[in-house]
Design a protein around this motif. Structure first.
Motif, PDB file in Angstrom:
ATOM      1  N   LEU A 188      57.439 -53.073  -3.838  1.00 53.64           N
ATOM      2  CA  LEU A 188      58.040 -53.558  -2.595  1.00 53.64           C
ATOM      3  C   LEU A 188      59.363 -52.870  -2.302  1.00 53.64           C
ATOM      4  CD1 LEU A 188      57.670 -57.452  -2.248  1.00 53.64           C
ATOM      5  CD2 LEU A 188      56.943 -55.697  -0.635  1.00 53.64           C
ATOM      6  N   VAL A 221      52.653 -51.396  -0.250  1.00 50.32           N
ATOM      7  CA  VAL A 221      52.722 -52.824   0.061  1.00 50.32           C
ATOM      8  C   VAL A 221      51.476 -53.539  -0.452  1.00 50.32           C
ATOM      9  CG1 VAL A 221      52.852 -54.523   1.922  1.00 50.32           C
ATOM     10  CG2 VAL A 221      54.204 -52.424   2.057  1.00 50.32           C
ATOM     11  N   SER A 224      51.798 -53.821  -4.094  1.00 46.80           N
ATOM     12  CA  SER A 224      52.807 -54.817  -4.458  1.00 46.80           C
ATOM     13  C   SER A 224      52.218 -56.216  -4.413  1.00 46.80           C
ATOM     14  CB  SER A 224      54.018 -54.722  -3.528  1.00 46.80           C
ATOM     15  OG  SER A 224      53.742 -55.272  -2.247  1.00 46.80           O
TER      16      SER A 224
END
Length: 543
Positions: A188, A221, A224
């Motif tokens: 992130l 993302v 993450s």
């Protein structure tokens, strides 16, 4: 800065100071731990009420910037750390404070009562408060680790070999889960350049001018979320990542199990709810619908698997431990429904209310069930389900509390167990995710099956002799004659003045009875829960 913004800081600092005071005082007075812990947790309860009054009153969302500096705005980010209290975190903070204070009563006479135990107890409360109040994903990791370290200590508090093995297993599995979560946080940070939850939500949505549109489908993302969710599923004991929980619950000293079972996995489920709806936000799941489907599927499997495994258990504590695997699966399923692209605003709202209600209800019910199990163990050496035979008549108060809490777990109205399932099922049906409603029904039937076994033994079987192997010399306190052994080697007082007709310490019985009464009373609070969470729901669902 209003005075109320100091409450989040004090809620974290106070138990840390209390833990240090226990260790220092313990050098001189071996029994100083419980009174210091009691005063500290009474202060925590007062602070939690103060915070709730401010958040649900005129103040609304509270933000405390540690170090007196914070985020400069959407064009750039500072390294300042925030503590944030909104309606959701205020509910969780109040839950932690009140459950921790109530559970403490169960250790007053029954133990374990050593100085290290109460220091770890308070350190655990500090970690739980930090998870509930932090506005930073890295510091969430820090507080999860504080919670984990304190829990490892509590599981092994009585120094028995099985407890040490369970603690080591939890250490290995829990550290793996925390490492996966931290890896997700790293991804992130690489993608967004910030760790602040509010900044992360804005950046992922593409709001800052230096971001070229929404980032929801960015590979970093997506990676993450995969690592963050897996790490938190370990903490929340979602099947098949639950393997640490049955051993930790069943082998920990009974007094420690009451607190651990009520709050530790609950805070992991809360962390997942928090990040899913306020950091990644429903827009992330709308852009990547397969992710929401995977979350709902894994949670649904956990609901059924946990219930099925509970049916097969012969020991009381392991039965309730596997039950928690199912209950936390239900909470995660509710989060998955709330963020699913097929869910409208109304379905998402009902699912989130159901998740919070079930989170609160599970903490109350499971803490009370383990307290009742602790009392029956102290009273009659009952550690297996068959050992409960006839105890509903011989120990009517504890037996009655266990019966009420067990039926609450099934979802019998009007208790809170029914309320949580009702909201989640309504959300699933309105969203058109019918399989989840079917899973809730199947889980309810399985839950009834294992609760019925307990009730059958309590009220419809003749008393059975205690198993010799269930008499141990550690924190489980099953010595003949009702003498309880504490972690510091002393014995818990068991004189007639300190025991009720049930034969267990008054504090243990009080915890079980209070939990049963609260579980039923909260079942009438559906409208109150909805009203209290309305500002939070409006913000995260964009109504």
């Amino acid at each position: 800065m209003t005075d109320a913004t100091l409450a989040p800081v004090l809620l974290i600092v106070l138990p840390i100071v209390g833990a240090a005071a226990v260790l220092v005082a313990g050098l001189r007075w071996s029994r100083a731990g419980w009174p210091i812990a009691a005063v500290t947790l009474a202060g925590e309860a007062g602070l939690a009420v103060w915070l709730a009054d401010a958040v649900f009153g005129s103040e609304g969302r509270l933000v405390h910037e540690l170090g007196a500096y914070g985020r400069p705005g959407p064009e750039g980010f500072a390294v300042g750390i925030e503590l944030v209290a909104d309606q959701l975190s205020a509910v969780v903070v109040a839950l932690v404070a009140l459950v921790a204070l109530t559970a403490l009563a169960a250790t007053r006479r029954a133990g374990p009562r050593g100085t290290p135990f109460y220091a770890a107890y308070l350190l655990l409360v500090a970690g739980l408060m930090g998870v509930g109040l932090t506005g930073d994903v890295f510091n969430l990791f820090v507080f999860l680790e504080i919670t984990g370290i304190a829990t490892y200590t509590l599981v092994a508090a009585d120094r028995r070999a099985p407890a040490a093995v369970a603690s080591l297993k939890y250490l290995i599995v829990g550290t793996t889960g925390a490492s996966l979560y931290l890896l997700g946080v790293g991804y992130l940070f690489l993608a967004t350049g910030t760790l602040n939850m509010a900044d992360l939500a804005a950046t992922l949505a593409g709001e800052p001018s230096f971001v070229d549109g929404p980032m929801y489908t960015d590979p970093l993302v997506l990676a993450s979320f995969a690592f963050v969710a897996t790490g938190l599923f370990v903490k929340a004991a979602i099947f098949p990542l639950h393997t640490w929980q049955p051993g930790a619950y069943s082998e920990a000293p009974d007094g420690a199990t009451v607190l651990i079972a009520a709050l530790v996995s609950s805070i992991g489920a809360y962390a997942f709810l928090r990040l899913a709806v306020t950091v990644y936000t429903p827009a992330f799941f709308e852009a990547t619908p397969i992710v929401a489907t995977v979350v709902v599927t894994m949670a649904s499997v956990s609901v059924v698997a946990g219930s099925a495994l509970a049916v097969m258990q012969s020991r009381v504590k392991r039965l309730f431990a596997y039950s928690s695997v199912s209950q936390f699966g239900l909470i995660v399923a509710a989060v998955g429904i709330a963020v699913h692209p097929d869910s409208g605003t109304s379905a998402a709202e009902m699912a989130l209310i159901g998740a919070v209600v079930h989170l609160v209800g599970h903490a109350v019910v499971k803490g009370g069930l383990f307290a009742a199990a602790m009392g029956l163990s102290l009273d009659a050496g009952a550690r297996r389900i068959e050992d409960l035979a006839g105890l509903g008549r011989e120990s009517p108060v504890l037996g009655g509390a266990m019966a009420v809490l067990g039926l609450t777990l099934v979802g019998v109205p009007p208790a809170i167990g029914f309320l949580g399932k009702w909201y989640i099922a309504l959300g699933a049906i309105e969203a058109g995710i019918w399989p989840v409603a079917a899973v809730i029904l199947a889980s309810t039937v399985l839950t009834l099956a294992y609760v019925a076994r307990v009730l059958e033994q309590l009220y419809f079987r003749a008393a059975a002799p205690t198993h010799p192997e269930d008499i141990d010399l550690g924190g489980h306190s099953d010595l003949p004659g009702g003498t309880a052994v504490s972690a510091d080697g002393g014995t818990a007082d068991s004189t007639a003045e300190q025991r009720t007709g049930d034969g267990a310490p008054i504090g243990v019985i009080a915890v079980a009875v209070v939990a049963a009464v609260v579980a039923v009373a909260l079942g009438f609070g559906g409208a109150e829960f909805a009203d209290a969470l309305d500002p939070f729901l409006t913000e995260v669902l964009g109504q």
